[in-house]
Design a protein around this motif. Structure first.
Motif, PDB file in Angstrom:
ATOM      1  N   SER A 322      64.237 -48.828  34.342  1.00 46.63           N
ATOM      2  CA  SER A 322      65.227 -49.825  34.773  1.00 46.63           C
ATOM      3  C   SER A 322      65.231 -51.050  33.874  1.00 46.63           C
ATOM      4  CB  SER A 322      64.952 -50.254  36.218  1.00 46.63           C
ATOM      5  OG  SER A 322      65.176 -49.189  37.111  1.00 46.63           O
ATOM      6  N   THR A 326      69.511 -49.173  34.191  1.00 44.23           N
ATOM      7  CA  THR A 326      69.400 -48.493  35.482  1.00 44.23           C
ATOM      8  C   THR A 326      70.294 -47.255  35.560  1.00 44.23           C
ATOM      9  OG1 THR A 326      71.016 -50.059  36.364  1.00 44.23           O
ATOM     10  CG2 THR A 326      68.687 -50.522  36.788  1.00 44.23           C
ATOM     11  N   PHE A 357      67.246 -46.171  47.783  1.00 46.99           N
ATOM     12  CA  PHE A 357      67.311 -47.332  46.896  1.00 46.99           C
ATOM     13  C   PHE A 357      66.399 -48.435  47.409  1.00 46.99           C
ATOM     14  CE2 PHE A 357      71.122 -45.202  45.665  1.00 46.99           C
ATOM     15  CZ  PHE A 357      71.526 -45.710  44.434  1.00 46.99           C
ATOM     16  N   TRP A 359      65.797 -52.320  45.965  1.00 43.33           N
ATOM     17  CA  TRP A 359      66.318 -53.196  44.911  1.00 43.33           C
ATOM     18  C   TRP A 359      65.811 -54.618  45.088  1.00 43.33           C
ATOM     19  CZ3 TRP A 359      68.380 -49.582  42.112  1.00 43.33           C
ATOM     20  CH2 TRP A 359      69.077 -49.905  40.934  1.00 43.33           C
ATOM     21  N   LYS A 374      71.371 -58.389  38.593  1.00 42.24           N
ATOM     22  CA  LYS A 374      70.735 -57.381  39.434  1.00 42.24           C
ATOM     23  C   LYS A 374      71.782 -56.550  40.172  1.00 42.24           C
ATOM     24  CE  LYS A 374      66.598 -60.232  40.095  1.00 42.24           C
ATOM     25  NZ  LYS A 374      65.900 -61.166  41.001  1.00 42.24           N
ATOM     26  N   LEU A 378      72.655 -52.490  39.984  1.00 42.90           N
ATOM     27  CA  LEU A 378      72.915 -51.626  41.146  1.00 42.90           C
ATOM     28  C   LEU A 378      74.206 -50.842  40.955  1.00 42.90           C
ATOM     29  CD1 LEU A 378      72.210 -50.712  44.021  1.00 42.90           C
ATOM     30  CD2 LEU A 378      73.389 -52.750  44.869  1.00 42.90           C
ATOM     31  N   ASP A 401      68.949 -47.851  51.797  1.00 39.26           N
ATOM     32  CA  ASP A 401      68.863 -48.897  50.799  1.00 39.26           C
ATOM     33  C   ASP A 401      68.111 -50.087  51.371  1.00 39.26           C
ATOM     34  OD1 ASP A 401      70.962 -51.033  51.811  1.00 39.26           O
ATOM     35  OD2 ASP A 401      71.933 -49.094  51.993  1.00 39.26           O
ATOM     36  N   PRO A 418      64.085 -52.420  39.769  1.00 42.20           N
ATOM     37  CA  PRO A 418      65.003 -51.595  40.560  1.00 42.20           C
ATOM     38  C   PRO A 418      64.499 -50.155  40.631  1.00 42.20           C
ATOM     39  CG  PRO A 418      66.227 -53.031  39.075  1.00 42.20           C
ATOM     40  CD  PRO A 418      64.781 -53.180  38.714  1.00 42.20           C
TER      41      PRO A 418
END
Length: 609
Positions: A322, A326, A357, A359, A374, A378, A401, A418
């Motif tokens: 990442s 990503t 996910f 994050w 960020k 994603l 997530d 991530p």
């Protein structure tokens, strides 16, 4: 965490057949734990499709299992906000696997008797979520909190409504079947409480002690959340290219160092504390080989011991990529999970995926000045998820997530890299044909399937030797899928004796792990590896190029195997040897010749206390 998996899985009677541990300093900000389970459904229950469930107006709201306590409060809010020095220590509920197992056994009987119309768990948000979600089908609900069984006195209404617990379930039970339902629950020692009714009133109404404490109309409850509008700004990170310096002690010593790295080394110390044999259906276990200490690519379960079919469980996770992109992190995780399942014998045309996910905060603010970047990370990951799931024809059937995985304390902010765990479940036509990673017999031929490229960006070697590269591994899905389909056909024909995917640490680590599993050596010329002509020795040995697998083939099957892969990238590297020495060269240049037992000791020393 390790004890949690042991207690929750072992005591619930759930075999633990696949997993990994990933080390990265930034996980100190918020350690991540992913746990997943797979169950089977009969195609029909009482003449209806088993997957259909819908609460009907008039059905009783019934809670079964464990009681409600304060230990389940703030679970969802805790996991949805940045960690800080004032984060509550009581946010994680105290599990009870014995209660959960009793509840599960009861539910199987109640299901087969047709005693309920719908069911869901009391995870995030407790009864507020479970009843709220189920009431969407019926059109409303009347919930009485003073009927909820409590662990102890002193909970106020909002605590009863939102407290979470994993060993509780909410069901919609027809009034005409509740007496039978309750009788069966008592017989099996499962606490069952009727908490109200599902209705078609258009409102979710909550009562406590004769008062209405919540009264929400259904459209607002399910569709009234404001939608955030955020800006994503992508800027490709500038990663300086520095050249790796070959350690003076040579390739053999470097290979042992690589085998001892935290993200590569044996996790046998952990694996041995989990039960992968409960129910007697594990066909491929987490460890394999003559001493049961070689790593497996995936687990294979046989859910019905009267039938030959199996289910493969594999996963991919590579958060270090990442830092470069990503998009390719996500693609690599998907490819790793797919090839791990195919490597043990799963059919690439019958796979399903789960995307999990985790994050760092993607919302721009004064406290989070790079939130827009960020968020762009994603966006790129989700685009990759869509692209490569379509390319591999793997539907995402579930996932989750978590978007606030940061920590602030003592003037320092730590954001996790991530991270996506991609899990694959695959259909294995016959568990008698599964393949494991260990070398089996001297004289068998060793092939590499797929192309090695100069892809050392964010690799385990880069971290070990302290250099940097922007060349993150990429995935060419069309050729990979063709390779996986051909490999499955070869496995079905009995042409493959061992198979291991190339992942962390690249080709050298893959070959060493196969030798460790079989306690056999190999004489190999890596010049035969496709795509390596212009690569350095370090790139040939440790590049983490995706979609590659090492397989072994009996000499009698060589012609049939090579006919299968005609026109595809494949290289015959050499043979398995009786002498337990892993010898690798590039034409006349000897790279290393290491005793397999010494490699095993290096592999096992780091974490096997």
């Amino acid at each position: 965490m390790r004890e949690g998996v042991e207690h929750g899985g072992n005591k619930s009677g759930v075999p633990t057949v696949n997993g990994s541990i990933v080390f990265e300093e930034r996980f100190l900000g918020k350690p991540l734990v992913f746990c997943g389970t797979v169950g089977t459904l009969p195609p029909t229950v009482n003449g209806k499709p088993s997957y259909e469930k819908k609460a009907q107006p008039g059905d009783f709201i019934v809670m079964i299992g464990g009681r409600v306590g304060k230990d389940g409060i703030h679970g969802a809010t805790f996991s949805s906000e940045e960690l800080h020095e004032g984060s509550p220590a009581t946010a994680v509920q105290i599990g009870d696997p014995i209660t959960q197992r009793k509840m599960y056994d009861f539910l199987m009987r109640a299901r087969d008797m047709g005693l309920y119309n719908a069911i869901t768990d009391n995870g995030a948000g407790g009864l507020s979520s479970s009843v709220g979600e189920m009431s969407k089908d019926s059109g409303g609900a009347e919930l009485y909190l003073d009927r909820v069984p409590l662990k102890y006195d002193g909970l106020v209404p909002w605590e009863i409504l939102t407290s979470e617990a994993q060993e509780r379930m909410t069901l919609a039970v027809p009034s005409t079947k509740y007496a039978t339902f309750l009788s069966l629950a008592r017989e099996m020692g499962v606490e069952s409480s009727e908490l109200g009714n599902f209705t078609d009133s258009g409102f979710f109404r909550v009562h406590y002690d004769g008062r209405t404490v919540a009264y929400i109309d259904m459209p607002f409850l399910h569709e009234g959340t404001p939608i955030m509008k955020l800006k994503a700004v992508w800027k490709q990170p500038v990663v300086e290219r520095t050249e790796p310096a070959m350690p003076p002690e040579g390739h053999g010593a470097l290979l042992k160092r690589m085998l001892g790295r935290l993200n590569i080394c044996s996790k046998e110390y952990v694996v041995r504390q989990y039960d992968h044999e409960v129910k007697g259906g594990s066909a491929v276990k987490p460890l394999c080989g003559v001493h049961h200490d070689g790593p497996s690519d995936a687990g294979v379960m046989r859910p019905n011991l009267a039938r030959p079919e199996g289910v493969a469980l594999s996963h991919g996770i590579c958060p270090r990529y990442s830092d470069i992109d990503t998009y390719w992190m996500m693609a690599d995780a998907i490819d790793e999970a797919v090839r791990g399942a195919v490597a043990v014998g799963a059919d690439p045309d019958r796979l399903a995926g789960v995307d999990n996910f985790c994050w760092c905060d993607p919302v721009q603010s004064a406290q989070n000045p790079d939130g827009d970047y960020k968020l762009a990370q994603l966006v790129r990951a989700t685009k990759s998820l869509a692209h490569f799931c379509r390319a591999f024809m793997v539907p995402c059937i579930s996932g989750k997530d978590s978007m606030k995985n940061d920590y602030t304390g003592g003037g320092t902010k730590i954001s996790i890299p991530p991270t996506v765990l991609f899990t694959v479940m695959g259909y294995v036509p016959d568990v008698a044909q599964v393949v494991t990673t260990d070398f089996k017999q001297p004289g068998e031929l060793v092939y590499l399937l797929g192309v090695t490229r100069a892809e050392l960006g964010a690799s385990e070697l880069a971290d070990e030797l302290g250099f940097t590269s922007p060349d993150v591994p990429q995935v060419e899905a069309l050729s990979a899928r063709r390779r996986y389909k051909t490999l499955h056909a070869a496995i079905r024909r009995g042409l493959i004796t061992a198979c291991h995917d190339c992942s962390d640490g690249g080709l050298a680590v893959t070959l060493a792990e196969m030798a460790i599993g079989g306690r056999l050596g190999a004489s190999l010329d890596l010049a035969a590896a496709p795509g390596t002509t212009s690569l350095s020795d370090l790139e040939v040995l440790y590049a983490e190029s995706q979609s590659r697998l090492v397989v072994t083939v009996a000499p009698k099957d060589q012609a049939a195997f090579e006919e299968c892969f005609a026109g595809q990238q494949m290289g015959l590297l050499g043979t398995v040897t009786q002498e337990p020495v892993l010898a690798m060269r590039r034409k006349e240049k000897q790279l290393c010749a290491e005793d397999v037992e010494g490699l095993a000791q290096a592999f096992k020393a780091t974490l096997n206390w």
